[in-house]
Design an enzyme around this catalytic site. Structure first.
Site, PDB file in Angstrom:
ATOM      1  N   TYR A 124       0.898  -1.355   0.459  1.00  0.00           N
ATOM      2  CA  TYR A 124       0.054   0.253  -0.204  1.00  0.00           C
ATOM      3  C   TYR A 124       1.078   1.235   0.327  1.00  0.00           C
ATOM      4  O   TYR A 124       0.309   2.376   0.184  1.00  0.00           O
ATOM      5  CB  TYR A 124      -0.897  -0.012   1.349  1.00  0.00           C
ATOM      6  CG  TYR A 124      -2.140  -0.854   1.358  1.00  0.00           C
ATOM      7  CD1 TYR A 124      -1.603  -2.053   0.575  1.00  0.00           C
ATOM      8  CD2 TYR A 124      -3.191  -0.935   1.684  1.00  0.00           C
ATOM      9  CE1 TYR A 124      -2.795  -3.573   0.965  1.00  0.00           C
ATOM     10  CE2 TYR A 124      -4.577  -1.889   1.121  1.00  0.00           C
ATOM     11  CZ  TYR A 124      -3.540  -2.428   0.571  1.00  0.00           C
ATOM     12  OH  TYR A 124      -5.255  -3.745   1.216  1.00  0.00           O
ATOM     13  N   LYS A 171       3.553 -14.374   6.128  1.00  0.00           N
ATOM     14  CA  LYS A 171       4.728 -15.206   4.874  1.00  0.00           C
ATOM     15  C   LYS A 171       5.616 -15.798   4.852  1.00  0.00           C
ATOM     16  O   LYS A 171       6.303 -15.332   3.691  1.00  0.00           O
ATOM     17  CB  LYS A 171       3.605 -14.687   3.850  1.00  0.00           C
ATOM     18  CG  LYS A 171       3.457 -15.980   2.624  1.00  0.00           C
ATOM     19  CD  LYS A 171       2.395 -16.983   2.628  1.00  0.00           C
ATOM     20  CE  LYS A 171       2.710 -18.247   2.016  1.00  0.00           C
ATOM     21  NZ  LYS A 171       1.819 -19.516   2.084  1.00  0.00           N
ATOM     22  N   ASP A 204      -1.593 -17.474   5.080  1.00  0.00           N
ATOM     23  CA  ASP A 204      -3.163 -18.621   4.946  1.00  0.00           C
ATOM     24  C   ASP A 204      -3.313 -19.792   5.882  1.00  0.00           C
ATOM     25  O   ASP A 204      -4.532 -20.162   6.563  1.00  0.00           O
ATOM     26  CB  ASP A 204      -2.324 -19.674   3.648  1.00  0.00           C
ATOM     27  CG  ASP A 204      -0.586 -19.958   3.994  1.00  0.00           C
ATOM     28  OD1 ASP A 204      -0.898 -19.558   4.924  1.00  0.00           O
ATOM     29  OD2 ASP A 204      -0.265 -20.642   3.065  1.00  0.00           O
ATOM     30  N   ASP A 228      -5.553  -5.597   5.891  1.00  0.00           N
ATOM     31  CA  ASP A 228      -7.133  -5.685   5.281  1.00  0.00           C
ATOM     32  C   ASP A 228      -7.652  -6.039   4.851  1.00  0.00           C
ATOM     33  O   ASP A 228      -8.972  -6.323   5.159  1.00  0.00           O
ATOM     34  CB  ASP A 228      -6.713  -5.020   4.090  1.00  0.00           C
ATOM     35  CG  ASP A 228      -7.576  -3.828   3.589  1.00  0.00           C
ATOM     36  OD1 ASP A 228      -8.555  -3.915   3.960  1.00  0.00           O
ATOM     37  OD2 ASP A 228      -7.561  -3.350   2.319  1.00  0.00           O
TER      38      ASP A 228
END
Ligand code: NAD
Length: 336
Positions: A124, A171, A204, A228
Site C-alpha cells: 500500500y 508469510k 494462509d 486489510d
C-alpha cells in the site's frame, strides 16, 4: 466549553445520519465533548479542489482527535481516497480493529479478538508501475523501524487491555526478506513484554484457523495487506459490517471510524445501522480514559439489540438509524 474538543467528520452517503445518531448517544453519556464540524470527501473536490481541505487538517492537528463517518472513494484516477490521505498526512500507522461477538447476532462461536494492522507500508506504499505493456509491478515495502513500531504498539495495546497473547501474521516462509524482517522485528519487541505470550502464524494457516476456531485468537499484528483482508474476515465472523468499529492511530493524532463504507444506496433513508461508528465512538471514549461512559453505552446498546424491538433492518428490525440511537439513550437512563 466541553472537557474535550473532537473534530467531527460526518462523511458522505449515509455518514451524516449515522454520525448524528452516534453523537446523540455519546452526548447522552454525560462526557462533555465540543464537536468541531469539518468537511471531508467528494463534495470538497468541487468546493476546494481536494478531498481533504486545509481547514480540516488544521482542526485535526489542533484537537488530535477525530470521529469520522464513512466517505465515498472516487473511482478512477485523479484523487486518492480520503482515508488513504488522512493516514499519510497524520502518519496513522496503526489500524486497530476489534472483532467481538454481538450476543443478539447469533453465531456458532464466541469471538473477542483485535487485529492491529500496519497502515503505511507493504504493497500500500503505492509504488506501482508498468515494466512493459504486458507487465505491471507493485513494490512491497517493509521497513525495520515501521515493523518495530507496529509490534511495539501491539504489545503496549495488549498490556493496557489486559490481553494475554499477541501473534504475528506473516508469510516469511516465502517472502523471506520482507515478511522475514517484519517477523524478526516482532520477535525483538516481544522480548520487552515477557508477561505476554508471543507467537506467529503463517497467513494462509491463520485464515483457516480463524474460520475453524476464531475463539483461540487474542491480538493479531499484521502487515498492511494481510491486515486489510483478515480484519474484514473477522468482521464477518463476529457480527457483520454494521458492527465493525476501528481506529487509526499515529504518533500524535487518533481518528476513529467504522470499517464499513458510505452505503450510498441507503443515503438519506434513516435506515442503516450506526453501531459500527458508535463502537468507534466507544473506542474513542476508552482512548480518553472515559471507561465508565464507554461501558454504559456498550451495555445499553447490547440490551437494545437483545430486546430486538428498536433495531435496524440488518438485525431483522424495522427501526430507523435515529430510533435505534434514541432507544439506546432511553436504555442508558434506566441502567444508570
Ligand atoms: P459499504 O460498506 O458502503 O456497503 C456495502 C453494503 O454493506 C451496503 O450496501 C449495505 O448493504 C451494507 N452496509 C454497509 N454499512 C452498513 C450499515 N452501517 N448498516 C447496515 N448495512 C450496512 O461498501 P461499498 O458499497 O463497497 O462502498 C461504498 C463507498 O464507501 C465506496 O465509495 C467505498 O470506496 C467507500 N468506503 C469507505 C470507507 C470509509 O470511509 N472508511 C470504507 C469502505 C468503503
Amino acid at each position: 466549553m466541553g472537557k474535550y474538543k473532537v473534530t467531527a467528520l460526518p462523511g458522505e452517503g449515509t455518514g451524516p445520519e449515522i454520525f448524528e445518531a452516534v453523537r446523540l448517544v455519546i452526548d447522552a453519556s454525560g462526557v462533555e465533548i465540543e464537536w468541531e464540524y469539518e468537511e471531508i470527501g467528494l463534495d470538497c473536490i468541487e468546493k476546494y479542489g481536494t478531498l481533504l481541505p486545509d481547514k480540516t487538517i488544521q482542526s485535526i492537528n489542533r484537537n488530535k482527535l477525530a470521529l469520522k463517518g464513512p466517505t465515498t472513494t472516487p473511482v478512477g484516477g485523479g484523487h486518492k481516497s480520503a482515508n488513504v490521505t488522512l493516514r499519510k498526512v497524520f502518519d496513522l500507522y496503526a489500524n486497530v480493529r476489534p472483532a467481538k461477538s454481538v450476543p443478539a447476532m447469533k453465531r456458532p462461536w464466541d469471538i473477542d479478538l483485535i487485529n492491529i494492522r500496519e497502515n503505511t507500508e507493504d504493497c500500500y506504499a503505492a509504488i506501482e508501475h508498468m515494466v512493459s505493456d504486458e507487465v505491471a509491478q507493485c513494490l512491497k515495502v517493509i521497513t525495520w523501524p515501521g515493523s518495530l513500531r507496529i509490534a511495539d504498539f501491539a504489545f503496549t495495546f495488549a498490556r493496557r487491555m489486559g490481553r494475554k497473547k499477541v501473534q504475528c501474521v506473516h508469510k516469511a516462509n516465502i517472502m523471506k526478506m520482507t515478511d522475514g524482517l517484519f517477523l524478526e522485528a516482532f520477535r525483538t519487541v516481544a522480548k520487552n513484554y515477557p508477561e505476554i505470550e508471543a507467537g506467529d502464524v503463517i497467513v494462509d494457516n491463520c485464515s483457516m484457523q480463524l474460520v475453524k476456531n476464531p475463539q483461540n485468537f487474542d491480538v493479531l499484528v499484521l502487515p498492511n495487506l494481510y491486515g486489510d483482508i483478515l480484519s474484514d474476515l473477522c468482521a464477518g465472523l463476529s457480527a457483520g459490517l454494521g458492527f465493525a468499529p476501528g481506529a487509526n492511530i499515529g504518533p500524535t493524532v487518533a481518528i476513529f471510524e467504522a470499517v464499513h463504507g458510505s452505503a450510498p444506496k441507503y443515503a438519506g433513508q434513516n435506515k442503516v445501522n450506526p453501531s459500527a461508528v458508535l463502537g468507534s465512538g466507544i473506542m474513542m471514549l476508552r482512548h480518553l480514559g472515559e471507561e465508565k461512559a464507554a461501558k454504559q453505552i456498550d451495555k445499553a446498546m447490547h440490551a437494545v439489540l437483545l430486546e430486538g424491538k428498536h433495531v435496524t433492518y440488518d438485525v431483522g428490525g424495522t427501526a430507523g438509524t435515529h430510533e435505534y440511537a434514541q432507544a439506546i439513550v432511553d436504555k442508558m437512563k434506566t441502567l444508570k
